[in-house]
Design an enzyme around this catalytic site. Structure first.
Site, mmCIF file in Angstrom:
data_model
loop_
_atom_site.group_PDB
_atom_site.id
_atom_site.type_symbol
_atom_site.label_atom_id
_atom_site.label_comp_id
_atom_site.label_asym_id
_atom_site.label_seq_id
_atom_site.Cartn_x
_atom_site.Cartn_y
_atom_site.Cartn_z
ATOM 1 N N CYS A 182 -9.444 -6.106 12.009
ATOM 2 C CA CYS A 182 -9.512 -7.131 10.807
ATOM 3 C C CYS A 182 -11.075 -7.425 10.531
ATOM 4 C CB CYS A 182 -8.819 -8.366 11.068
ATOM 5 S SG CYS A 182 -9.136 -9.130 12.663
ATOM 6 N N GLU B 3 -3.734 -15.008 8.701
ATOM 7 C CA GLU B 3 -4.934 -14.398 8.961
ATOM 8 C C GLU B 3 -4.827 -12.964 8.358
ATOM 9 O OE1 GLU B 3 -7.215 -15.296 10.746
ATOM 10 O OE2 GLU B 3 -6.643 -17.004 12.194
HETATM 11 P P1 NAD Z 1 0.992 -5.545 6.819
HETATM 12 O O1 NAD Z 1 0.883 -6.895 5.839
HETATM 13 O O2 NAD Z 1 1.596 -4.457 6.195
HETATM 14 O O3 NAD Z 1 2.161 -5.894 8.086
HETATM 15 C C1 NAD Z 1 2.069 -6.990 8.868
HETATM 16 C C2 NAD Z 1 3.159 -7.646 9.301
HETATM 17 O O4 NAD Z 1 4.020 -8.136 8.239
HETATM 18 C C3 NAD Z 1 4.348 -6.380 9.979
HETATM 19 O O5 NAD Z 1 4.845 -6.769 10.922
HETATM 20 C C4 NAD Z 1 5.323 -6.380 8.812
HETATM 21 O O6 NAD Z 1 6.489 -5.646 9.165
HETATM 22 C C5 NAD Z 1 5.594 -7.665 8.280
HETATM 23 N N1 NAD Z 1 6.013 -7.667 6.787
HETATM 24 C C6 NAD Z 1 5.811 -6.826 5.862
HETATM 25 N N2 NAD Z 1 6.367 -7.353 4.649
HETATM 26 C C7 NAD Z 1 6.871 -8.604 4.884
HETATM 27 C C8 NAD Z 1 7.533 -9.696 4.209
HETATM 28 N N3 NAD Z 1 7.811 -9.522 2.963
HETATM 29 N N4 NAD Z 1 7.762 -10.803 4.823
HETATM 30 C C9 NAD Z 1 7.430 -10.979 6.255
HETATM 31 N N5 NAD Z 1 7.052 -9.921 7.002
HETATM 32 C C10 NAD Z 1 6.577 -8.770 6.114
HETATM 33 O O7 NAD Z 1 -0.120 -5.457 7.734
HETATM 34 P P2 NAD Z 1 -0.435 -4.412 8.682
HETATM 35 O O8 NAD Z 1 -0.854 -3.144 7.766
HETATM 36 O O9 NAD Z 1 0.291 -4.036 9.646
HETATM 37 O O10 NAD Z 1 -2.129 -4.841 9.191
HETATM 38 C C11 NAD Z 1 -3.284 -4.675 8.573
HETATM 39 C C12 NAD Z 1 -3.845 -5.500 7.832
HETATM 40 O O11 NAD Z 1 -3.857 -6.707 8.636
HETATM 41 C C13 NAD Z 1 -5.242 -5.455 7.402
HETATM 42 O O12 NAD Z 1 -5.440 -5.998 5.939
HETATM 43 C C14 NAD Z 1 -6.318 -6.329 8.349
HETATM 44 O O13 NAD Z 1 -7.162 -6.686 8.061
HETATM 45 C C15 NAD Z 1 -5.278 -7.343 8.617
HETATM 46 N N6 NAD Z 1 -5.540 -7.929 10.025
HETATM 47 C C16 NAD Z 1 -6.033 -9.300 10.006
HETATM 48 C C17 NAD Z 1 -6.265 -9.954 11.240
HETATM 49 C C18 NAD Z 1 -7.016 -11.246 11.306
HETATM 50 O O14 NAD Z 1 -6.957 -11.801 12.178
HETATM 51 N N7 NAD Z 1 -7.360 -11.776 10.157
HETATM 52 C C19 NAD Z 1 -6.110 -9.299 12.368
HETATM 53 C C20 NAD Z 1 -5.735 -7.950 12.337
HETATM 54 C C21 NAD Z 1 -5.294 -7.485 11.062
#
Ligand code: NAD
Length: 473
Positions: free
Chosen positions: A277, A243
């Site tokens: 999101c 997501e």
């Molecule tokens: P992010 O991708 O930076 O981090 C999300 C998670 O992934 C964190 O827990 C992070 O530590 C982890 N992570 C980072 N690198 C990783 C790796 N290499 N392997 C595994 N895990 C890793 O996202 P964010 O900044 O926390 O969130 C914002 C983004 O999330 C925005 O783009 C937003 O639109 C999206 N979002 C989407 C939804 C949806 O349902 N589609 C809902 C909420 C947020």
């Protein structure tokens, strides 16, 4: 100041390494978040793997009975957990804020437990009967973002547990403490090992995704991380639900009534300071209503109280973290330097905390960074169009497709435009109003797989065909 603990196999686990966590509204230190070592990730997955057969061997009704008790846990601790959301994530207690998030935690617990995933008879004749059953994957790794930390953790945890999986959750490094506290409380109800946590940044996430005993990943976050997860899971071939972010277009059709729609539109763009999101992130308005729409949105923006979310009457909080604050500021500066009109806001507030005012940006076009990149913050570009076909083309021109919306007094006309938008969900006269019964997921680079409703339960279980040869003669 206290270091908070992960939960592994029902036990609180401390780490030798931790980092300080500050309230984004006040900059006050609120605790230390543990960093899990690779050994601790292994221990969490081992606990989940060991607990899974007994959890899956329970009947569905037994699992539901245990999980239903979590509703009591969440109700009893609603205020406590909401306070964590306010002081760690920043959204206010009031309005569509922390209490609203706790209501969603309750809703997204109750609904998946009330649904049925019946065995499907996919074929039957006098010679055979073929049934499609759903089996658990085994261990689900859940990786979550910082915008709605408790709610999004629950989106992954409850369906996964209901379907007989066990879970290792890694919350965002920006919002670890409230999530760990929620999981600690949930473990007072759940058998040991059924729900475990690890914490830290992407390195810890990567260790979890690569683990040979992780069978399924439920990920919510950015595209960039999703792409890394696709690569990291090539070894264990873990199934993925991704997501990701979007850049949702909202189109106001020429017959829309700006005054009637303004308040709905305002909150659909600025809920949680736009850090959602499926917020409306680009607003396309017909030239005949352009100035009127800008005027009514400005009136609302200027009237909304912003501040520390613990204070009464506050409905808008800070941006959650410095990285996002700088990104928002940078996008607005870029728009300004390219001649866009700042209708309101446009400069960080001169006070402690990551406060940025609600910012409306007019006279801006497709191709500007603020239009083309996901701002994920309290800034809305408003783009003028003269022809609905052009607005649809604009909405569809990016490589993301999470949500979209069409606003009109003519529902039929709006639904027809909605059907032409390339997005997983298109709302008519609303935006981002997700519901636990209604499947949700993105198209294009906004991800794949669905959450919520029966589809969401299917996403955390794998199909198994039982094919029965009928005795003949
Ligand atoms: P992010 O991708 O930076 O981090 C999300 C998670 O992934 C964190 O827990 C992070 O530590 C982890 N992570 C980072 N690198 C990783 C790796 N290499 N392997 C595994 N895990 C890793 O996202 P964010 O900044 O926390 O969130 C914002 C983004 O999330 C925005 O783009 C937003 O639109 C999206 N979002 C989407 C939804 C949806 O349902 N589609 C809902 C909420 C947020």
């Amino acid at each position: 100041m206290k270091q908070y603990s992960n939960v592994v196999d029902g036990n609180l686990v401390e780490s030798t390494e931790s980092w300080p966590v500050h309230n984004p509204a006040t900059t006050e230190l609120i605790g230390h978040a543990p960093v899990s070592t690779a050994d601790q990730v292994n221990a969490a997955v081992a606990a989940a793997k060991a607990a899974q057969p007994a959890w899956a061997a329970k009947s569905d009704a037994e699992r539901v009975e245990i999980l239903m008790k979590l509703l009591e846990t969440f109700s009893e601790n609603k205020q406590y957990l909401a306070e964590w959301i306010v002081k760690e994530q920043g959204k206010p207690m009031a309005g569509p804020g922390a209490m609203f998030e706790m209501d969603a935690v309750l809703g997204w617990t109750q609904v998946p437990l009330s649904l049925e995933v019946p065995v499907e008879v996919v074929f039957e004749d006098e010679t055979r009967r073929d049934e499609l059953h759903r089996r658990p994957f085994g261990v689900v790794g859940a990786i979550t973002p910082w915008n709605w930390p408790l709610m999004i953790a629950i989106w992954a945890i409850i369906p996964a547990l209901r379907m007989g999986n066990t879970v290792v959750l890694k919350p965002s490094e920006y919002t670890t403490l409230g999530t760990l506290e929620m999981v600690r409380l949930m473990n007072e109800v759940l058998p040991p090992g059924v729900l475990n946590t690890v914490s830290g940044d992407g390195i810890v996430g990567k260790t979890l995704v690569e683990h040979k005993d992780v069978d399924k990943i439920m990920f919510t976050g950015s595209q960039a991380t999703a792409q890394k997860i696709i690569e990291s899971s090539s070894g264990n071939m873990a199934r993925l639900t991704l997501e990701c972010g979007g850049n949702d277009a909202a189109i106001m059709l020429p017959d829309a009534d700006p005054s009637a729609m303004a308040e709905g539109l305002f909150w659909r763009a600025f809920i949680n300071m736009g850090q959602t999101c499926a917020c409306a992130k680009r607003l396309y308005v017909h030239e005949d209503q352009y100035e009127e729409t800008i005027g009514v949105l400005k009136g609302l923006a200027d009237a909304m109280p912003m501040g520390n979310g613990m204070d009464e009457g506050i409905v808008l909080g800070p941006i959650q973290n410095e990285m996002q604050f700088n990104k928002v500021n940078d996008l607005v500066e870029d728009a300004k330097s390219n001649g866009a009109r700042i209708v309101t806001g446009g400069e960080p507030l001169d006070q402690p905390g990551y406060f940025y005012p609600i910012t409306l940006v007019a006279d801006i076009e497709d191709g500007a960074r603020l239009v083309d990149e996901e701002q994920f913050g309290p800034v809305l570009p408003i783009i003028k169009y003269s022809n609905v076909e052009d607005a649809i083309a604009s909405a569809n021109r990016l490589d993301v497709g999470l949500g979209g919306s069409v606003w009109s007094t003519d529902i039929e006309a709006a639904a027809s435009v909605a059907s032409r938008m390339e997005a997983g969900t298109v709302w008519v006269n609303s935006h981002g109003t997700i519901h636990p019964m209604v499947p949700f997921g993105g198209v294009k680079t906004s991800g794949y797989g669905l959450e919520f409703g029966v589809e969401g339960l299917k996403a955390v279980s794998q199909p198994q065909v039982i094919s029965i040869n009928k005795p003949q003669g």
